[in-house]
Scaffold this active site. Structure first.
Site, PDB file in Angstrom:
ATOM      1  N   TYR A  75     -19.728  14.317  25.235  1.00  0.00           N
ATOM      2  CA  TYR A  75     -19.427  12.898  25.458  1.00  0.00           C
ATOM      3  C   TYR A  75     -18.984  12.676  26.899  1.00  0.00           C
ATOM      4  O   TYR A  75     -19.571  13.231  27.824  1.00  0.00           O
ATOM      5  CB  TYR A  75     -18.396  12.404  24.434  1.00  0.00           C
ATOM      6  CG  TYR A  75     -18.666  12.857  23.032  1.00  0.00           C
ATOM      7  CD1 TYR A  75     -19.896  12.562  22.417  1.00  0.00           C
ATOM      8  CD2 TYR A  75     -17.746  13.607  22.307  1.00  0.00           C
ATOM      9  CE1 TYR A  75     -20.166  12.981  21.120  1.00  0.00           C
ATOM     10  CE2 TYR A  75     -18.021  14.025  21.007  1.00  0.00           C
ATOM     11  CZ  TYR A  75     -19.225  13.713  20.433  1.00  0.00           C
ATOM     12  OH  TYR A  75     -19.488  14.134  19.160  1.00  0.00           O
ATOM     13  N   SER A 116     -20.817  16.261  14.870  1.00  0.00           N
ATOM     14  CA  SER A 116     -21.863  16.060  15.880  1.00  0.00           C
ATOM     15  C   SER A 116     -22.539  17.344  16.353  1.00  0.00           C
ATOM     16  O   SER A 116     -23.527  17.276  17.083  1.00  0.00           O
ATOM     17  CB  SER A 116     -21.293  15.316  17.082  1.00  0.00           C
ATOM     18  OG  SER A 116     -21.046  13.968  16.758  1.00  0.00           O
ATOM     19  N   TYR A 146     -27.978  10.197   8.528  1.00  0.00           N
ATOM     20  CA  TYR A 146     -27.097  10.539   9.658  1.00  0.00           C
ATOM     21  C   TYR A 146     -25.704  10.953   9.174  1.00  0.00           C
ATOM     22  O   TYR A 146     -25.185  12.013   9.566  1.00  0.00           O
ATOM     23  CB  TYR A 146     -27.000   9.343  10.608  1.00  0.00           C
ATOM     24  CG  TYR A 146     -25.982   9.510  11.703  1.00  0.00           C
ATOM     25  CD1 TYR A 146     -26.240  10.320  12.807  1.00  0.00           C
ATOM     26  CD2 TYR A 146     -24.744   8.860  11.643  1.00  0.00           C
ATOM     27  CE1 TYR A 146     -25.304  10.482  13.811  1.00  0.00           C
ATOM     28  CE2 TYR A 146     -23.806   9.007  12.648  1.00  0.00           C
ATOM     29  CZ  TYR A 146     -24.085   9.817  13.732  1.00  0.00           C
ATOM     30  OH  TYR A 146     -23.152   9.979  14.722  1.00  0.00           O
ATOM     31  N   VAL A 155     -16.364  16.084  16.199  1.00  0.00           N
ATOM     32  CA  VAL A 155     -14.984  15.641  15.977  1.00  0.00           C
ATOM     33  C   VAL A 155     -14.308  16.369  14.813  1.00  0.00           C
ATOM     34  O   VAL A 155     -13.126  16.168  14.574  1.00  0.00           O
ATOM     35  CB  VAL A 155     -14.890  14.108  15.777  1.00  0.00           C
ATOM     36  CG1 VAL A 155     -15.306  13.374  17.038  1.00  0.00           C
ATOM     37  CG2 VAL A 155     -15.681  13.654  14.563  1.00  0.00           C
ATOM     38  N   LYS A 167     -26.185  17.555  15.720  1.00  0.00           N
ATOM     39  CA  LYS A 167     -27.142  16.822  16.552  1.00  0.00           C
ATOM     40  C   LYS A 167     -28.019  17.750  17.393  1.00  0.00           C
ATOM     41  O   LYS A 167     -29.117  17.368  17.802  1.00  0.00           O
ATOM     42  CB  LYS A 167     -26.390  15.816  17.427  1.00  0.00           C
ATOM     43  CG  LYS A 167     -25.679  14.747  16.605  1.00  0.00           C
ATOM     44  CD  LYS A 167     -24.742  13.878  17.443  1.00  0.00           C
ATOM     45  CE  LYS A 167     -23.975  12.907  16.558  1.00  0.00           C
ATOM     46  NZ  LYS A 167     -23.007  12.086  17.316  1.00  0.00           N
TER      47      LYS A 167
END
Length: 308
Positions: free
Chosen positions: A243, A64, A191, A261, A67
């Site tokens: 998160y 992530s 993605y 992660v 992103k």
């Protein structure tokens, strides 16, 4: 200021010796194989100074953390129109929550939870074939890090595609509300692949430099984004980058950051440095356990928290 090299080396040694390392992600089978004993850290200053410790040159799956860079590309493509398709608020929920998406009529809470990042990926894909969109993302990462060797781990990408049922549910739900423009399989393919980009701490810290220096690459002076956009990306990293552990990270570390992660975290000390840490063991929120502790120590010893 304390000697940066010395501080970074000391933190790396302390982290390697710790027994509390968190748990590696197991829901992506390839990530479950990573050695939890690894730890790396790299700090790249505006003057070109690079301080590294531990496994700073060992490649890992950035997951992530990618992103941050897809958000930057999507904003470059459609500007503030992006915010009609994705919000800017902390989620307070797990990164793959379906309940929140349902309550909010298919509009993801922010671009860093899975649903939001899938919507951002869809923006980059529009007008392109999946291979072209992925090539654009990879070229951007290589350009920012000044390293043409950065690549995608196809084994990790395939592992995610085989097991990404929750992400498929999120994407299909958004598609039903018209948030996604492209075929769900195309958007998810891009993605999964950009999350499977493999980088080292050194490469990742190099790629994040523009966010620490008002949108400019300090080594070339080239403007990647406007100073205003860099500030706003940093703001979303601070409030949403970890998160449902984002508040705890801001409280303890005091820097904008984005976790993955795979155990990586990219952090930004505005006006000072870009920082990448990696330790595969995660906490309950899916953030690197030792990575967060290492960054807390770094900001404490160097006085780099944005809160003074």
């Amino acid at each position: 200021m304390p000697d940066l090299d010395r501080v970074v080396r000391e933190i790396a040694e302390e982290m390697r010796a710790r027994a509390d390392r968190g748990d590696v992600a197991t829901y992506i089978p390839e990530l479950a194989r990573v050695d939890p004993g690894c730890f790396g850290i790299a700090v790249v200053g505006g003057d070109g100074e690079v301080a590294v410790g531990g496994d700073a040159d060992m490649p890992f799956s950035i997951q992530s953390v990618s992103k941050v860079f897809t958000l930057t590309l999507a904003l470059g493509k459609i500007g503030n129109l992006l915010w009609k398709r994705v919000g800017r608020e902390p989620s307070g929920s797990p990164f793959n929550s379906i309940v929140q998406l349902e309550n909010e009529h298919g509009i993801p809470r922010n671009p860093f939870i899975n649903a939001g990042a899938i919507a951002v990926t869809d923006v980059i894909l529009s007008g392109h074939q999946p291979r072209e969109a992925l090539g654009e993302i990879l070229r951007f990462m290589r350009f920012l890090s000044e390293d043409p060797s950065i690549s995608i781990d196809e084994v990790v990408a395939a592992s995610e595609q085989r097991t990404g049922f929750r992400n498929r549910a999120l994407a299909n739900y958004m598609k039903s509300f018209g948030v996604l423009e492209n075929p769900v399989d195309y958007t998810l393919g891009v993605y999964f692949h950009h999350c499977a980009i493999t980088m080292s701490c050194r490469q990742l810290a190099m790629a994040g430099r523009f966010l620490a220096h008002n949108g400019r690459n300090p080594s070339t002076g080239f403007s990647v984004v406007s100073p205003e956009r860099a500030r706003r990306i940093n703001a979303i990293m601070l409030t949403c980058g970890h998160y449902d552990g984002s508040g705890e990270f801001a409280y303890r570390v005091g820097l904008p950051g984005k976790s993955g992660v795979g155990g990586g975290i990219l952090a930004v000390a505005p006006g000072r440095a870009s920082i990448a840490v990696w330790s595969p063991g995660l906490d309950a929120s899916g953030n690197s356990h030792l990575g967060r502790i290492a960054l807390e120590e770094l900001t404490r010893r160097l006085g780099w928290s944005i809160f003074g």
